[in-house]
Structures are given as C-alpha cells and as structure tokens.
Motif scaffolding. Structure first.
Motif, PDB file in Angstrom:
ATOM      1  N   PHE A 100      86.743 -64.607  37.263  1.00  0.00           N
ATOM      2  CA  PHE A 100      85.989 -64.044  36.138  1.00  0.00           C
ATOM      3  C   PHE A 100      85.178 -65.161  35.481  1.00  0.00           C
ATOM      4  O   PHE A 100      83.958 -65.065  35.325  1.00  0.00           O
ATOM      5  CB  PHE A 100      86.952 -63.397  35.134  1.00  0.00           C
ATOM      6  N   VAL A 101      85.862 -66.237  35.135  1.00  0.00           N
ATOM      7  CA  VAL A 101      85.199 -67.382  34.508  1.00  0.00           C
ATOM      8  C   VAL A 101      84.193 -68.009  35.479  1.00  0.00           C
ATOM      9  O   VAL A 101      83.058 -68.334  35.092  1.00  0.00           O
ATOM     10  CB  VAL A 101      86.252 -68.417  34.043  1.00  0.00           C
ATOM     11  N   VAL A 115      95.681 -71.395  31.891  1.00  0.00           N
ATOM     12  CA  VAL A 115      95.272 -72.767  32.192  1.00  0.00           C
ATOM     13  C   VAL A 115      96.389 -73.756  31.846  1.00  0.00           C
ATOM     14  O   VAL A 115      96.637 -74.715  32.586  1.00  0.00           O
ATOM     15  CB  VAL A 115      93.959 -73.085  31.442  1.00  0.00           C
ATOM     16  N   LYS A 150      79.624 -74.898  26.165  1.00  0.00           N
ATOM     17  CA  LYS A 150      79.627 -76.281  26.651  1.00  0.00           C
ATOM     18  C   LYS A 150      78.923 -76.412  27.993  1.00  0.00           C
ATOM     19  O   LYS A 150      78.291 -77.432  28.272  1.00  0.00           O
ATOM     20  CB  LYS A 150      81.061 -76.795  26.711  1.00  0.00           C
ATOM     21  N   LEU A 151      79.029 -75.369  28.824  1.00  0.00           N
ATOM     22  CA  LEU A 151      78.291 -75.377  30.088  1.00  0.00           C
ATOM     23  C   LEU A 151      76.793 -75.429  29.809  1.00  0.00           C
ATOM     24  O   LEU A 151      76.056 -76.195  30.439  1.00  0.00           O
ATOM     25  CB  LEU A 151      78.647 -74.132  30.901  1.00  0.00           C
ATOM     26  N   GLY A 208      93.729 -74.993  26.145  1.00  0.00           N
ATOM     27  CA  GLY A 208      93.326 -73.937  27.064  1.00  0.00           C
ATOM     28  C   GLY A 208      94.063 -72.656  26.776  1.00  0.00           C
ATOM     29  O   GLY A 208      94.849 -72.599  25.830  1.00  0.00           O
ATOM     30  N   ASN A 209      93.804 -71.640  27.586  1.00  0.00           N
ATOM     31  CA  ASN A 209      94.559 -70.399  27.417  1.00  0.00           C
ATOM     32  C   ASN A 209      95.893 -70.500  28.172  1.00  0.00           C
ATOM     33  O   ASN A 209      96.185 -71.513  28.815  1.00  0.00           O
ATOM     34  CB  ASN A 209      93.718 -69.188  27.833  1.00  0.00           C
ATOM     35  N   THR A 210      96.702 -69.464  28.082  1.00  0.00           N
ATOM     36  CA  THR A 210      98.030 -69.503  28.689  1.00  0.00           C
ATOM     37  C   THR A 210      97.943 -69.787  30.190  1.00  0.00           C
ATOM     38  O   THR A 210      98.692 -70.621  30.719  1.00  0.00           O
ATOM     39  CB  THR A 210      98.739 -68.153  28.452  1.00  0.00           C
ATOM     40  N   ASN A 269      83.752 -70.651  24.662  1.00  0.00           N
ATOM     41  CA  ASN A 269      83.652 -72.094  24.557  1.00  0.00           C
ATOM     42  C   ASN A 269      83.126 -72.706  25.854  1.00  0.00           C
ATOM     43  O   ASN A 269      82.286 -73.616  25.835  1.00  0.00           O
ATOM     44  CB  ASN A 269      85.026 -72.677  24.204  1.00  0.00           C
ATOM     45  N   LEU A 276      89.124 -76.147  34.896  1.00  0.00           N
ATOM     46  CA  LEU A 276      88.153 -75.802  33.853  1.00  0.00           C
ATOM     47  C   LEU A 276      88.865 -75.253  32.613  1.00  0.00           C
ATOM     48  O   LEU A 276      89.593 -74.279  32.692  1.00  0.00           O
ATOM     49  CB  LEU A 276      87.150 -74.773  34.397  1.00  0.00           C
ATOM     50  N   SER A 277      88.661 -75.921  31.472  1.00  0.00           N
ATOM     51  CA  SER A 277      89.315 -75.492  30.238  1.00  0.00           C
ATOM     52  C   SER A 277      88.424 -75.794  29.045  1.00  0.00           C
ATOM     53  O   SER A 277      87.235 -76.062  29.207  1.00  0.00           O
ATOM     54  CB  SER A 277      90.675 -76.166  30.108  1.00  0.00           C
ATOM     55  N   ILE A 278      88.999 -75.761  27.845  1.00  0.00           N
ATOM     56  CA  ILE A 278      88.166 -75.945  26.648  1.00  0.00           C
ATOM     57  C   ILE A 278      88.523 -77.223  25.906  1.00  0.00           C
ATOM     58  O   ILE A 278      88.223 -77.376  24.737  1.00  0.00           O
ATOM     59  CB  ILE A 278      88.284 -74.743  25.694  1.00  0.00           C
ATOM     60  N   VAL A 324      91.973 -68.335  22.300  1.00  0.00           N
ATOM     61  CA  VAL A 324      91.910 -68.487  23.751  1.00  0.00           C
ATOM     62  C   VAL A 324      92.550 -67.327  24.503  1.00  0.00           C
ATOM     63  O   VAL A 324      92.176 -67.041  25.634  1.00  0.00           O
ATOM     64  CB  VAL A 324      92.534 -69.811  24.220  1.00  0.00           C
ATOM     65  N   ASP A 325      93.521 -66.654  23.911  1.00  0.00           N
ATOM     66  CA  ASP A 325      94.137 -65.505  24.577  1.00  0.00           C
ATOM     67  C   ASP A 325      93.948 -64.293  23.679  1.00  0.00           C
ATOM     68  O   ASP A 325      94.440 -64.279  22.553  1.00  0.00           O
ATOM     69  CB  ASP A 325      95.634 -65.752  24.805  1.00  0.00           C
ATOM     70  N   ILE A 367      80.871 -79.738  34.199  1.00  0.00           N
ATOM     71  CA  ILE A 367      80.686 -79.120  35.520  1.00  0.00           C
ATOM     72  C   ILE A 367      79.593 -79.824  36.324  1.00  0.00           C
ATOM     73  O   ILE A 367      79.772 -80.109  37.501  1.00  0.00           O
ATOM     74  CB  ILE A 367      80.369 -77.605  35.376  1.00  0.00           C
ATOM     75  N   PHE A 385      88.024 -68.556  24.933  1.00  0.00           N
ATOM     76  CA  PHE A 385      88.104 -69.450  26.092  1.00  0.00           C
ATOM     77  C   PHE A 385      86.793 -69.376  26.863  1.00  0.00           C
ATOM     78  O   PHE A 385      86.143 -70.389  27.114  1.00  0.00           O
ATOM     79  CB  PHE A 385      89.291 -69.039  26.979  1.00  0.00           C
ATOM     80  N   ILE A 404      80.997 -65.976  35.743  1.00  0.00           N
ATOM     81  CA  ILE A 404      80.184 -66.103  34.523  1.00  0.00           C
ATOM     82  C   ILE A 404      79.491 -67.470  34.494  1.00  0.00           C
ATOM     83  O   ILE A 404      78.310 -67.577  34.159  1.00  0.00           O
ATOM     84  CB  ILE A 404      81.043 -65.857  33.261  1.00  0.00           C
ATOM     85  N   CYS A 405      80.205 -68.522  34.870  1.00  0.00           N
ATOM     86  CA  CYS A 405      79.601 -69.866  34.901  1.00  0.00           C
ATOM     87  C   CYS A 405      78.411 -69.917  35.851  1.00  0.00           C
ATOM     88  O   CYS A 405      77.351 -70.456  35.505  1.00  0.00           O
ATOM     89  CB  CYS A 405      80.629 -70.912  35.335  1.00  0.00           C
ATOM     90  N   GLU A 434      85.846 -79.871  30.826  1.00  0.00           N
ATOM     91  CA  GLU A 434      85.211 -78.883  29.959  1.00  0.00           C
ATOM     92  C   GLU A 434      83.935 -78.351  30.617  1.00  0.00           C
ATOM     93  O   GLU A 434      83.441 -78.923  31.591  1.00  0.00           O
ATOM     94  CB  GLU A 434      84.855 -79.538  28.626  1.00  0.00           C
ATOM     95  N   GLY A 435      83.411 -77.270  30.043  1.00  0.00           N
ATOM     96  CA  GLY A 435      82.183 -76.673  30.566  1.00  0.00           C
ATOM     97  C   GLY A 435      81.056 -77.690  30.724  1.00  0.00           C
ATOM     98  O   GLY A 435      80.294 -77.638  31.684  1.00  0.00           O
ATOM     99  N   ARG A 436      80.978 -78.646  29.798  1.00  0.00           N
ATOM    100  CA  ARG A 436      79.867 -79.595  29.859  1.00  0.00           C
ATOM    101  C   ARG A 436      80.023 -80.596  31.004  1.00  0.00           C
ATOM    102  O   ARG A 436      79.086 -81.312  31.334  1.00  0.00           O
ATOM    103  CB  ARG A 436      79.702 -80.343  28.534  1.00  0.00           C
TER     104      ARG A 436
END
Lengths: 338, 338
Positions: B226-227, B190, A233-234, B186-188, A229, B177-179, A145-146, B213, A226, B230-231, B209-211
C-alpha cells in the motif's frame, strides 16, 4: 488583542531564534501579545534592554529534549516550557500555543491539559500543500501512525472545515488516499473508511492515487499519519534528488547554467512550499485550543510566521468553527443511525 | 535457448502492441523463443505472412478484463490467455510469463498454478528506482496491501537477493521505510518488523524516512504494498506537477525557454526511470517461476523490454538463487530459535 504562548526553549536554535522571531512578530502584528515561556536568563540574553510592552516572560526551569518520550516528559518535567505554555492556554491567559519543540510531547501535553473537541478521538496535523491548481490540505501529516476508519473520517471532517473556514474554499472536495480509484481498492483501513466517507455529509469524491496529490483536483487529502508523513518527506526528498540529478546533467552535458538555475529555483521554491516548518508551522486540529507545531529547525522567520498563523486562527475562531462543524456532523450521523 | 510465454491479450493496446513487441524482442535476442498466448485470429492479424521460426501461437479463447476480480477470473475463465500462459510455465514448456493484463489476476494465477517458493508467504513486486547514487529496489510496490512483520522480512530477503544477484551489489544495505530513523518510531507493523530485521542476517541499516528514498544510501527499501504503491505514484505525479509548475514560471517570467526545456527533459527522464511500466515490467518475486508484470499502457517497446528482462532473469537463474537464499535464511532463523 490576542495572546500567544510561545515555547522559547523548543527547537534546534532556541532560545535565540524563538526570541528573535517573537520580537519580529510583535512588530508585524499590532494586536498581538506574547508570553515567552522558558528560562528567564537565557531568554533575556536575546531581548533588547527595554522589553517591548506586549511581551512577557513566563519562567519555566525545565526543557523537554527532542528525544524525550512524550509520556516521560509529561511525568518527569512538570516545570517544562511546553507544560507551562499549555497551562497559560488552559487558564485562558493565552489563546494559542506555538512550539518548535518535541512534537510528540506537544501533542501529549495538549491532550492532557486542553483536551479534545467533542467528536474527535485523535487530533491530527493538517499540512497545506501546493498543487498545480490551488492549495490542498493533507491530513493527517504525522500525529497518528495507527488509525481506525472513524479516525480518518474525523480527519476528513476537520480538513474540510479548515479548507472552508481558513482557506476559503466552499464545499471542499475530499479524497481518500489509496492505490486505485475504485472504492474496492486499498488496504483494509481504506476500504472501511471509503464506506463511512460515502455515507457522510462531506463532499467526498472517492479514492485518489499518489499521482493525484499534486494535481489539485481534490481540496482535502485524507490518510493516516504514517502514510501522510512518508508522502510529505518523500516529496521534499524527491525535489532535492531532482535538483541533484539535474545538476549532474548540466555538468555532464556542459549546457547553459541558466537553465539549471531556473529549474533549481523552481524546485527550491516548491520545497519551501511543501515544508510546513518553513511555512511557519502546521495546526494540530481537534485540540480544544489553537496549537501550532513548528519544525525543530525553525529559524526566526519560521517562528514569526508560526506566531502570525496562530493569530490568524484565533481571529478566525478556528476552534469554535471546528467545534460547531463536528457537532453538526455528529448530529447527522446520529439521525442516520436512529 | 529460453522460452517465454507472453499474454498476447493483456494490456490496453493488446494484441497489437504485444505482438509487435514480441517480434522486436525476437530480433534482438537470438536465444529467445516466444509463445504468444491468445486468440489466434487476432494475433495473426499483426504477424508477417511468414511467421518467425522461434515464435509459436498458443490458442486461448477468453480474455480477462482489467476490472475482473482475480478470483472470478480464475474460476470463470479457464481458457483465458493468462491462465494458458501460466500452464505453459507449469508444464515447463516456458520458463517465464510476461503479462500486461490484470495484475491481480496474474498474481492469483501465478499463485494457483506455479505456487510460492518455500519460505515465502506473499510474493511481492520489486521496482528498481533511480537515486542520486545508484539504483535501489523498492519492495513491495503494490502486490500486498495488508502485511504482517514476517511478510516484510521476506520482502527484505527477496529484495536483497535481487540486488545482489541481478543488480550486482554485494551485501546490499536494507532500510525499512518509516517516519523517523530511531527504531522506536513508526506504526505497529514497522516497529515489529524493525525488531525482526535487526535479528536477521541481512545487512539491515535501520529505519529510513521518505526523504531518504532517492538519496541512494540504502539499496533495498522495504515497505508494504500500500505504502510502496503510493510512494511510486506520488513520485511520478510530483515529477509531472513540477514540470507544470516550472512551465507556469517560465511563461510568467518570460525567461528563456531553453532552461525550461532542459529541466523538463530531466524530469521526463526521471519519470521514465521510475515508471516500471516503461522499463518493461517489474518482477513478481517469491513465485516459483519468472513472472514479469507489465503495465496496462505498455507499448511495443515496453513489451520488448519486459520480454528481454524475463530472458535476463532466466539466464541469471533468479528463481534458483532466491530459493537458495530463502532456504539459508530459514536455516539461520531455525538455528537461532532452536
């Protein structure tokens, strides 16, 4: 003959789905032998009275739960099915491990017992995605993730070797997932990675945007785990949401059901194609051994496919090819800096 | 009467699409007055001989190019249409700015001339997304690529106020939004944000999670730009890719065209709904003023809608409401720490 250690206790439908999937794999792959690792009594309950010749049960008394912390699982469950499966790979008795269990624990145990290939700081999950053209590989799909720029360069190298050696695409085009095509665009991680990738010997085509993932113009899509994933999932969730939205339209407008069924079929197939769990599992690249991570919801078919995939990677000598490619890449990097 | 400053030179089809969109907006919104900012001769070419009463041309001799760096644009183009438009907002002559030009330059100029609301370190773009249920707000959709936890908390607060005051959803549910759904995943960035959001007075429901949204179970989806970008672009690209895949199926299987047309219609409508450019533009929240960023490819309709959206936000006193909500949030935060 190749031998695969299968974590019989991993996944929501274990051990039943795992044992039955293993039996089916044995029927389909004549050169395959399987170690089913886990609680003997529970495994036996799903085996025929006369155990197949190429199947052996390896006892393990403990089970790692889906919500166990990976480090705790390593420390406090020395006799877990995951741990015992990796011990078989470490001793050389098995040439691959397949698990639908706690993926964090699988990663931690793989690192601890098998270790990393030289030149790899972080193993990564490679997912094969469908696109409008041919398949593409998304790496990392969730293991890290990082990340630092050099990790992403390693993911790119492993993804390219995988594409070339396993998917058979010569000189695969590598794209870096960002928010603009110009090299100057992106977050700090991506900007620095762009510079390193530009200097690498990979066939690097530059940044790509989210909308390019399914266009099929690059073969390897590089991102941190991160972002990877969330993208996976999106995609899954969006296919579902579109089905629901289309269903609403059909009923609102009283239009023919056939059109809806056709569209729904296409969306369902797409969802299956992007779901690496349904495809049988995704390889964890960068570990000194073949490791396939299957989804917790794996059914018999998914397990059978995951075992088949493991066998394919053993026969194609995936790990050896990765090792060589990484050594060459390191050699080139050294000659550039020296 | 409310007055909107429109950057007549911004966008791929400027000034034609902007001028024509402005004229259409004047017809549709009787309380609207417009300043068209840019090169007078070029603007006049698309105006009727008798200029509408509620429209005024404000001259600006320079144009910021799409690939100009935001800082360079600020420094070296003091008479740009973007700069002049924001000067009208600064002096109070206009109550909103609409631009389809270089969005980095719009953000930099907004920050420089109008400044931020108290309590906001980073303004963010809020995009309204369709879901299976009602609409949801994705914030940040692309203004900030590298963020700190407190920035994400501010995005969450602004997104919630926007949902409540503009979309009319009481006590909006905020998701991060995380994993993985557990707070520890999640990452640091999140993980730290999760902690802060849990302590905030927002109706925070935890990680999504992404699914999730497009499921519509949360009203505000918080992520870094950034995320978020991309989404959004992945969603757009996937809708396109699914259309292409379905078309391939139809021709392969020689099935009825009607089904395909139905599905394609639904996907096209979805694509329009997620494309904030087609919706007319997305607000830049956190600036002390109403700012609408429209896409470079904006046509007449997009510009008309963007101007309409700006008017709506002026009438609903979006900025005042954000200012109050942020002050309350800060007050609460202070009382917790004191």
């Amino acid at each position: 003959m190749y031998r695969v250690a299968v974590d019989a206790m991993g996944g929501d439908f274990a051990p039943q789905a795992v044992v039955k999937g293993a039996l089916r794999a044995l029927k389909n792959f004549p050169k395959l032998a399987i170690y089913l690792v886990g609680r003997e009594e529970e495994i036996r309950a799903y085996l025929p009275r006369r155990k197949p010749k190429r199947l052996e049960i390896v006892p393990a008394s403990q089970v790692v739960a889906m919500d166990d912390s990976p480090i705790d699982a390593l420390r406090s469950k020395p006799d877990s099915s995951i741990r015992r499966a990796f011990e078989l790979a470490k001793s050389g008795e098995a040439q691959a491990v397949v698990s639908a269990g706690n993926s964090g624990a699988v990663l931690a145990t793989a690192l601890f017992l098998l270790g990393r290939l030289s030149g790899v700081s972080r193993p990564a999950i490679a997912t094969v995605l469908p696109t409008i053209k041919k398949n593409a590989v998304l790496i990392d799909s969730g293991a890290n993730v990082d990340c630092k720029p050099q990790h992403l360069v390693q993911f790119a190298t492993m993804g390219a070797v995988f594409c070339e050696q396993i998917l058979g695409l010569p000189s695969p085009r590598v794209g870096l997932l960002s928010i603009g095509e110009e090299g100057g665009k992106g977050n700090t991680l991506v900007k620095r990675t762009h510079k390193l990738l530009s200097e690498s010997s990979l066939n690097y085509v530059g940044n790509i945007e989210g909308r390019d993932i399914y266009k099929g113009e690059v073969d390897v899509i590089v991102c941190d785990g991160f972002v990877g994933n969330i993208c996976l999932k999106l995609s899954e969730g969006l296919a579902e949401a579109l089905m629901a939205m289309m269903a609403q339209e059909v009923y609102q407008k009283r239009l023919a059901q056939m059109g809806f069924l056709l569209a729904r079929g296409a969306l369902k197939r797409f969802k299956k194609r992007i779901d690496w769990r349904e495809r049988g599992g995704a390889p964890l690249l960068g570990i000194d051994g073949v490791v396939i991570i299957s989804h917790g919801r794996s059914d018999e078919t998914a397990i059978q496919n995951a075992i088949g995939t493991a066998g394919e990677f053993i026969e194609q000598q995936l790990v050896e090819k990765l090792r060589q490619a990484l050594a060459n890449e390191n050699l080139k990097a050294r000659s550039v800096t020296s």
